[in-house]
Every structure is written in C-alpha cells, then in structure tokens.
Design an enzyme around this catalytic site. Structure first.
Site: not given
Length: 157
Positions: A26, A83, A87, A95, A97, A124, A131
């Site tokens: 990140e 939070e 991976v 698979g 995640g 990201n 998601y």
C-alpha cells in the site's frame, strides 16, 4: 486447498510480517509502528480489541485478515469491520482471498452482524474489483475522517 485458522499468540511475529508486507504493497511502510508485543496484547491480552485469522496453503501461511466488531445504532446490531485482508503475491489468484472473505462473511452471519464493512484505497483497483465481485457496494456518499497524534491530543483537551 486453503485452510483458515484463528490466530494464536505465537502468531504475533507472523502477523507483524504480514502487516509489513501489506504496508509495503500500500506504499505505507513508513507508517508501521506496531510491534509483536503490541499485536499480541491487542489480539490476545486481557481485553482483546480485534481478532485475526490466517490462511494457509499446504501448511504455509500466505494471508491474513484482521477484524473487530463495531455497532450500528440504526440496525441495533453489531457489525463486523475488516481492518485488513492481505494475500501474499505468491498466493494470489488461487482462491485464498475468496476463502478468507467467505470465512469472515460466515462469521458475521453467525454472530448476528447486520453489516460487514471495510475501507479500500482509491487506487487499489484489484481489491475494488474483488470486493465488487463479492457483491459489495461502495459507500460513495460518506467521507472518512481521522484524528491522530497531536490533533487527537488537542481534541482530547
């Protein structure tokens, strides 16, 4: 096959390593001040404030998720707040995640949570797409605020 297990106190070093890898990904490694002792106390001390699970492939830890409960006054129920979910690069696309995410969603349902929430960095795109594939919807009408350091101490008076 992915095996997911609850973290235990002896996992503190592993968790810190995974946190540092996440921070590196990140571009926030400079912000990591957590220590093994801090994680051990926060997760397993007298008053735990969060929980963590570890995902393994063939017995090798490759991912983690750290989460805690919040509360929705509107729903009158607890929520599960994710939070971090990370991976390792070597395990992506296998698979892991998905398995972690499903595990957390199952925990939320089993614990009577009305919500399962998290933040994602704007840039990201792989995470955002992941998601969305899970059925998650962005909360674009909310702005995140934060107080830290001197600002937090000033607000505390």
């Amino acid at each position: 096959m992915t095996r997911i297990r609850s973290a235990v106190p002896s996992d503190a070093a592993l968790l810190l390593s995974l946190v540092r890898e996440l921070a590196e990904y990140e571009k926030l490694a400079h912000e990591v001040v957590a220590t093994e002792d801090m994680l051990r106390e926060a997760l397993f001390g007298a008053r735990p404030v969060a929980e963590a699970v570890i995902a393994e492939l063939e017995g090798i830890p490759v991912a983690f998720a750290l989460f805690f409960h919040n509360f929705s006054t509107f729903l009158g129920t607890p929520g599960l707040y994710l939070e971090d979910l990370f991976v390792r690069q070597s395990a992506r696309g296998r698979g892991v995640g998905q398995a972690l995410f499903r595990h957390l969603a199952q925990l939320a349902v089993a614990r009577g949570c009305g919500r399962f929430e998290w933040w994602v960095l704007d840039w990201n795109q792989p995470a955002i797409e992941f998601y969305r594939r899970q059925g998650a919807k962005p909360m674009s009408d909310w702005t995140v605020f934060r107080l830290t350091g001197d600002d937090l101490r000033r607000a505390a008076g």
